[in-house]
Motif scaffolding. Structure first.
Motif, short mmCIF file in Angstrom:
data_model
loop_
_atom_site.label_atom_id
_atom_site.label_comp_id
_atom_site.label_asym_id
_atom_site.label_seq_id
_atom_site.Cartn_x
_atom_site.Cartn_y
_atom_site.Cartn_z
N MET A 1 -3.50 7.59 -24.87
CA MET A 1 -2.56 7.21 -23.84
C MET A 1 -1.17 7.09 -24.46
SD MET A 1 -4.16 6.81 -20.95
CE MET A 1 -4.29 5.51 -19.79
N ASN A 2 -0.20 7.54 -23.72
CA ASN A 2 1.20 7.44 -24.13
C ASN A 2 1.91 6.47 -23.21
OD1 ASN A 2 0.21 10.32 -24.84
ND2 ASN A 2 1.94 9.93 -26.17
N GLU A 3 2.92 5.82 -23.74
CA GLU A 3 3.63 4.82 -22.95
C GLU A 3 4.98 5.35 -22.46
OE1 GLU A 3 5.09 0.20 -23.11
OE2 GLU A 3 3.79 0.98 -24.66
N ARG A 46 1.46 3.11 -19.07
CA ARG A 46 0.70 3.92 -20.00
C ARG A 46 0.11 5.07 -19.20
NH1 ARG A 46 -0.28 1.45 -25.11
NH2 ARG A 46 -1.65 3.20 -25.45
N TYR A 52 2.55 12.44 -19.70
CA TYR A 52 3.67 12.15 -20.60
C TYR A 52 4.43 13.43 -20.94
CZ TYR A 52 6.28 10.12 -24.48
OH TYR A 52 7.28 9.69 -25.31
#
Length: 63
Positions: A1-3, A46, A52
């Motif tokens: 997961m990317n924020e 997230r 993303y």
């Protein structure tokens, strides 16, 4: 997961305003759901790597 940070969320809102786009136009272009887009734009979130990448590519394109 990317924020998606608050800075990225702010950049999304700024670019959307500069282009005169509605939220619908942006999430349709990004091919993501309204629910996901709303979370991202209002408070950061997230997200999956694919989302993303779509967002960062959109931010970098023509800007």
């Amino acid at each position: 997961m990317n924020e998606i940070t608050l800075e990225i969320a702010k950049a999304i809102r700024r670019k959307r305003a500069d282009l005169g786009f509605t939220k619908e136009q942006v999430y349709t272009q990004l091919n993501i759901s309204f629910k996901t887009y709303k979370k991202i734009e209002t408070s950061g979130s997230r997200v999956k790597r694919s989302v993303y990448q779509k967002i960062t590519n959109w931010l970098a394109k023509d800007y």
